[in-house]
Enzyme design. Structure first.
Site, PDB file in Angstrom:
ATOM      1  N   ASN A  39       0.802  -1.223   0.000  1.00  0.00           N
ATOM      2  CA  ASN A  39       0.000   0.000   0.000  1.00  0.00           C
ATOM      3  C   ASN A  39       0.834   1.271   0.000  1.00  0.00           C
ATOM      4  O   ASN A  39       0.301   2.366  -0.143  1.00  0.00           O
ATOM      5  CB  ASN A  39      -0.943   0.013   1.215  1.00  0.00           C
ATOM      6  N   LYS A  41       3.752   4.147  -1.101  1.00  0.00           N
ATOM      7  CA  LYS A  41       4.112   4.890  -2.307  1.00  0.00           C
ATOM      8  C   LYS A  41       5.458   4.412  -2.841  1.00  0.00           C
ATOM      9  O   LYS A  41       6.329   4.037  -2.088  1.00  0.00           O
ATOM     10  CB  LYS A  41       4.182   6.372  -1.933  1.00  0.00           C
ATOM     11  N   LYS A  43       6.061   2.243  -5.842  1.00  0.00           N
ATOM     12  CA  LYS A  43       6.193   1.011  -6.630  1.00  0.00           C
ATOM     13  C   LYS A  43       6.537   1.315  -8.085  1.00  0.00           C
ATOM     14  O   LYS A  43       7.502   0.768  -8.645  1.00  0.00           O
ATOM     15  CB  LYS A  43       4.888   0.204  -6.539  1.00  0.00           C
ATOM     16  N   THR A  44       5.766   2.209  -8.698  1.00  0.00           N
ATOM     17  CA  THR A  44       6.037   2.583 -10.091  1.00  0.00           C
ATOM     18  C   THR A  44       7.365   3.325 -10.196  1.00  0.00           C
ATOM     19  O   THR A  44       8.142   3.110 -11.134  1.00  0.00           O
ATOM     20  CB  THR A  44       4.888   3.442 -10.645  1.00  0.00           C
ATOM     21  N   THR A  45       7.649   4.179  -9.236  1.00  0.00           N
ATOM     22  CA  THR A  45       8.908   4.923  -9.238  1.00  0.00           C
ATOM     23  C   THR A  45      10.097   3.973  -9.162  1.00  0.00           C
ATOM     24  O   THR A  45      11.107   4.160  -9.862  1.00  0.00           O
ATOM     25  CB  THR A  45       8.937   5.918  -8.064  1.00  0.00           C
ATOM     26  N   ARG A  53      18.175   2.278 -15.034  1.00  0.00           N
ATOM     27  CA  ARG A  53      19.413   1.516 -14.858  1.00  0.00           C
ATOM     28  C   ARG A  53      19.688   0.653 -16.087  1.00  0.00           C
ATOM     29  O   ARG A  53      20.802   0.636 -16.616  1.00  0.00           O
ATOM     30  CB  ARG A  53      19.298   0.645 -13.609  1.00  0.00           C
ATOM     31  N   PHE A  94      -7.722   5.921 -15.113  1.00  0.00           N
ATOM     32  CA  PHE A  94      -8.190   5.196 -13.934  1.00  0.00           C
ATOM     33  C   PHE A  94      -9.538   4.547 -14.196  1.00  0.00           C
ATOM     34  O   PHE A  94     -10.473   5.196 -14.649  1.00  0.00           O
ATOM     35  CB  PHE A  94      -8.309   6.143 -12.733  1.00  0.00           C
ATOM     36  N   TRP A  96     -11.726   3.665 -12.099  1.00  0.00           N
ATOM     37  CA  TRP A  96     -12.785   4.221 -11.260  1.00  0.00           C
ATOM     38  C   TRP A  96     -13.316   5.538 -11.821  1.00  0.00           C
ATOM     39  O   TRP A  96     -14.365   6.012 -11.406  1.00  0.00           O
ATOM     40  CB  TRP A  96     -12.335   4.386  -9.810  1.00  0.00           C
ATOM     41  N   GLU A 131       1.190  -1.611 -12.722  1.00  0.00           N
ATOM     42  CA  GLU A 131      -0.192  -1.628 -12.234  1.00  0.00           C
ATOM     43  C   GLU A 131      -1.023  -2.763 -12.826  1.00  0.00           C
ATOM     44  O   GLU A 131      -2.251  -2.689 -12.847  1.00  0.00           O
ATOM     45  CB  GLU A 131      -0.885  -0.273 -12.502  1.00  0.00           C
TER      46      GLU A 131
END
Length: 199
Positions: A39, A41, A43-45, A53, A94, A96, A131
């Site tokens: 949960n 912040k 993950k994508t970064t 790299r 998104f 949603w 995602e």
């Protein structure tokens, strides 16, 4: 030599011996499956950091962005001109916001076809499925289809899967799993996402 320095040196020698032993036993060479979930912040970064790299070494990289594809993405904007990078974005944004299962599923399948192509290409060193966990959670993609494509990829290719609530079967087949923990998030305090920091 002081007692403190001697204790420090002994501790560092013990640590070095342990690290050297681990390095010596790591002899297998192959592509990896990494899962960045949780949960918190980042993950994508983290995935984009790995993309940077790999590109830095001249490897070919493919990124598939589900969910946040229509949002601004500073990493994507900075790297998109690299000829070794191929990016495909799910065009709905998104789910949603769209609230249309049929159109979201169709958009998911369209971008998944690109993912399957990348996952079958031995020239692609790294594939990021950003995602994709939501696509599985909402039932737009079947877990067996995704697992098969990942399992059948070229042996030197690595894959990064990102998103909350990663499917347990992906976690089980992963080589590395990192769970981002949400201790505090500015958004929960009513602070807007910040350009260049959050996206």
């Amino acid at each position: 030599m002081s007692d403190r320095q001697q204790r420090h040196q002994q501790a560092m020698q013990k640590l070095k011996s342990h690290v050297d032993e681990k390095v010596a036993t790591a002899t297998e060479q192959r592509g990896l499956l990494l899962v960045f979930t949780g949960n918190g912040k980042g993950k994508t970064t983290a995935a984009w950091g790995t993309v940077t790299r790999a590109l830095g070494y001249g490897y070919r990289v493919g990124v598939i962005q589900f969910i946040k594809g229509l949002w601004e993405c500073g990493e994507r904007e900075r790297l998109i001109e690299d000829p070794q990078l191929e990016v495909h974005v799910m065009a709905t944004g998104f789910t949603w916001d769209t609230q249309n299962r049929d159109s979201d599923t169709a958009a998911c399948f369209e971008v998944w076809r690109e993912a399957e192509r990348l996952l079958a290409d031995p020239e692609i060193y790294l594939v990021v499925l950003d995602e994709i966990t939501y696509m599985l959670k909402f039932g737009y993609l079947d877990i067996d289809t995704v697992k098969r494509a990942i399992a059948d990829r070229p042996p030197e290719q690595s894959v990064i899967v990102t998103g909350r609530n990663a499917h347990r079967e992906l976690v089980e087949m992963a080589d590395t799993v990192t769970e981002m923990q949400d201790t505090r998030h500015a958004f929960d305090a009513g602070i807007q996402a910040r350009r260049g920091i959050d996206y």
